[in-house]
Design an enzyme around this catalytic site. Structure first.
Site, PDB file in Angstrom:
ATOM      1  N   TYR A 155       0.820  -1.205   0.000  1.00 23.09           N
ATOM      2  CA  TYR A 155       0.000   0.000   0.000  1.00 23.09           C
ATOM      3  C   TYR A 155       0.854   1.255   0.000  1.00 23.09           C
ATOM      4  CZ  TYR A 155      -4.196  -2.718   1.030  1.00 23.09           C
ATOM      5  OH  TYR A 155      -5.242  -3.590   0.966  1.00 23.09           O
ATOM      6  N   SER A 198       7.739   3.834   9.580  1.00 20.73           N
ATOM      7  CA  SER A 198       7.889   2.796   8.584  1.00 20.73           C
ATOM      8  C   SER A 198       6.843   1.712   8.768  1.00 20.73           C
ATOM      9  CB  SER A 198       9.282   2.180   8.661  1.00 20.73           C
ATOM     10  OG  SER A 198       9.286   1.099   9.563  1.00 20.73           O
ATOM     11  N   LYS A 199       6.693   0.919   7.727  1.00 19.08           N
ATOM     12  CA  LYS A 199       5.695  -0.140   7.787  1.00 19.08           C
ATOM     13  C   LYS A 199       6.002  -1.114   8.915  1.00 19.08           C
ATOM     14  CE  LYS A 199       4.716   0.477   2.989  1.00 19.08           C
ATOM     15  NZ  LYS A 199       3.742   0.132   2.000  1.00 19.08           N
ATOM     16  N   ARG A 200       7.268  -1.180   9.276  1.00 19.51           N
ATOM     17  CA  ARG A 200       7.664  -2.105  10.340  1.00 19.51           C
ATOM     18  C   ARG A 200       7.092  -1.713  11.696  1.00 19.51           C
ATOM     19  NH1 ARG A 200      13.895  -2.529   9.707  1.00 19.51           N
ATOM     20  NH2 ARG A 200      13.579  -1.381   7.800  1.00 19.51           N
ATOM     21  N   ASP A 201       6.644  -0.464  11.797  1.00 16.89           N
ATOM     22  CA  ASP A 201       6.073  -0.015  13.065  1.00 16.89           C
ATOM     23  C   ASP A 201       4.885  -0.871  13.490  1.00 16.89           C
ATOM     24  OD1 ASP A 201       7.936   1.934  13.089  1.00 16.89           O
ATOM     25  OD2 ASP A 201       6.598   3.555  12.505  1.00 16.89           O
TER      26      ASP A 201
END
Length: 548
Positions: free
Chosen positions: A17, A254-257
């Site tokens: 996304y 970041s998406k890792r959050d």
RNA sequence: GACGCCGUGGUGUAGCGGGAACACGCCGGUCUUUCAUGCCGGAGAACGCGGGUUCGAAUCCCGUCGGCGUCACCA
């Protein structure tokens, strides 16, 4: 500024996304183009064949569209500079590469990853920065063929000139890089595909991109790009590096959050003995080793997003919104998100804050972009969303709410527009759409679905020897015979009852509310009962009296 | 570590040589039949720190410290 031939682009790689940071970059490029009558190009950077996610570019286009950002050229929008997928432009890169090879600005290299790693470790041990050692003499095409025949990987590296370079940035001003900082980086990978650095330069040139607005994390890449442009003999676009967007705690957004937050939540739950590793295993279907890697070694890839969602629910943590789609799912208005995003790193000056997309276009300018990194303050976003919702006409709210409810499979998606409009209006003051469901959703569920909140029942109904229950009972028959069932007549009825008995409004309205909603919160009592209808109202009143 | 960018209340910003402003958040009060809104009021930055230029600096110059970014056959 020459307003002719302004062409800017947003160039995401299709790995999922659209991230809000990416959305901000896209927005600035879009605004800049619209402001100057230029063309906004969407280019998909899918040269890393392994990482591409099927159909991800459709999601990105969809997210942009939801925000109101449409491209002039891009996937599905033909233009004179297509195709707009890098994976379909391979010849262009091959030609450019051949040119650099022929001019001696690039050369073949055959190192294996292991050899490269060893070199890097050596450099690290010697505490000198790693720089690729340029061979002398440079390998020839024949050498490359031979290496290939031996099964060695063959890449093409760019011969970086040994000179200082100054880049003029439209936001940062002149930025100078000393000579000797860059090493000969790879421009064509061993699988034949160009690296990012090479593909952007070739495409920006071929697509006649005049301005590159991108995040500041790319600043250090710019000298590489300019050197390639010079070797290729193409024009250098104007660069503008946008300030970064951070989480409120200053860490990179970041998406890792998402993994990070859920992981911490699960760990806390385990520490408080609310969960065990076995729970994690059964919830996700992952084996012990995988759970260990995800939980303790921070190996995000071990679990998919749907598994993370389950864990989040079990550990009772909220997954932070990171992608534009997350905000859509969380019930934000796109105009509010857009307004919020544009103010991270840019402002129109003065006290002005609320801006529509058209106003942004009118006011946007590069010289009002900040140099300092901004933080993504969710509280502010929430406040801004409330503002936009409060100011929105009912029809807009209905439209946006339906989008949200449908996406979330909410039972309220089925309501007709007229009812939805009344519900939304009766809930004005909400911050996001879930607030509406929290307040009025139960009125559109089956009567059996009402969950009676113990505290509310105790306080509003059972207190004082069940005074509230008694009130309810006394209301049953008058409500049954109330002449008309409208918000006005119900409000009037409640008022009259109060006047007749000397009770306060709360003494009458609150017992009804709890009886009908299970909780002491709902829209104004008249509206609440209208949404419910007379029959269900009476039914719920009786249902509630059984709690006595 | 090298290179680069940045530094105004907790956050986002305005101000860019002469009274530090706005919004969010926070605290207190208030309207209301509930919640949320709304409304009223308040605390909070001498503009990272030090020096210089100037009658006068958040605004100009130098230094210093701190934060962040980049150092892949990922983009």
């Amino acid at each position: 500024m020459t307003t002719e031939n302004v062409r800017a682009r947003f160039a995401p790689s299709p790995t999922g996304y659209l991230h809000v940071g990416g959305a901000r970059s896209a927005l600035f490029n879009y605004l800049f183009c619209r402001r100057h009558g230029g063309k906004f190009v969407l280019r998909i950077e899918d040269t890393d064949i392994d990482r591409n996610i099927e159909g991800a570019e459709k999601k990105i286009v969809e997210d942009l569209r939801w925000l109101g950002i449409e491209c002039d050229e891009g996937p599905g929008v033909d233009g004179a500079y297509g195709p707009y997928f890098q994976s379909q432009r391979r010849e262009t890169y091959d030609v450019a590469c051949a040119k650099l090879l022929a001019s001696g600005d690039a050369y073949y290299a055959f190192d294996t990853n292991e050899e490269l790693d060893a070199l890097r470790r050596q450099a690290e041990a010697a505490k000198t920065g790693f720089r690729y050692p340029r061979p002398n003499p440079l390998p020839t095409a024949a050498d490359a063929d031979k290496a290939r025949a031996e099964g060695r990987p063959v890449v093409v590296r760019f011969k970086v000139p040994d000179e200082a370079i100054t880049i003029h940035d439209e936001i940062l001003g002149d930025v100078t890089f000393e000579a000797g900082q860059l090493d000969d980086f790879v421009i064509v990978k061993s699988n034949g595909w160009p690296t990012y650095h090479f593909a952007v330069v070739v495409d920006d040139a071929h697509m006649a991109i005049s301005h590159v607005l991108r995040a500041q994390e790319h600043l250090m890449n710019t000298p590489k790009h300019v050197f390639i442009q010079r070797a290729l003999g193409v024009a250098t676009p104007k660069y503008a590096h946008l300030p970064l967007v951070f989480n409120i705690d200053g860490t990179k957004m970041s998406k890792r959050d998402k993994h990070k937050v859920v992981r911490q939540g699960v760990k806390d739950a385990i520490k408080q003995k609310k969960m065990t590793d076995a729970d994690v295993m059964s919830l996700t279907g992952a084996d012990e080793a995988a759970v260990e890697r995800w939980l303790r070694k921070k190996a995000d890839a071990e679990l998919g997003m749907d598994q993370v969602v389950k864990l989040a629910a079990a550990a009772d943590v909220t997954i932070p919104e990171i992608d534009v789609h997350d905000f859509r799912m969380s019930g934000y208005l796109p105009e509010a998100l857009l307004n919020f995003i544009v103010l991270i790193g840019w402002s129109p000056g003065g006290d002005r804050e609320k801006l529509t997309r058209d106003e942004m276009i009118e006011l946007f300018s590069l010289d009002r972009i900040n140099k300092t990194a901004g933080r993504f303050d969710r509280e502010k976003l929430l406040a801004m969303n409330l503002d936009w919702c409060s100011a929105a006409p009912t029809e807009r709210l209905v439209e946006a709410f339906k989008d949200w409810a449908t996406l979330n499979d909410s039972h309220m998606a089925k309501l007709d527009d007229a009812t939805l409009g009344r519900v939304l209006d009766s809930c004005r003051g909400f911050r996001t759409f879930p607030d509406v469901v929290a307040k009025a959703g139960v009125l559109f569920e089956p009567d059996e679905a009402v969950v009676y909140d113990e505290k509310a029942v105790a306080k509003v109904l059972a207190k004082n020897d069940g005074a509230g229950f008694a009130t309810l009972e006394s209301l049953l028959s008058p409500l049954e015979s109330l002449e008309s069932w409208t918000a006005e007549s119900i409000e009037a009825f409640v008022k009259n009852t109060c006047e007749a008995t000397g009770a306060k409004m709360g003494d009458v309205a609150q017992p009804i509310r709890v009886a009908v909603a299970g909780r002491p919160v709902s829209p104004a009592i008249g509206e609440t009962l209208v949404f419910l209808g007379r029959e269900k109202t009476l039914n719920r009143l009786r249902q509630c009296l059984e709690l006595r």
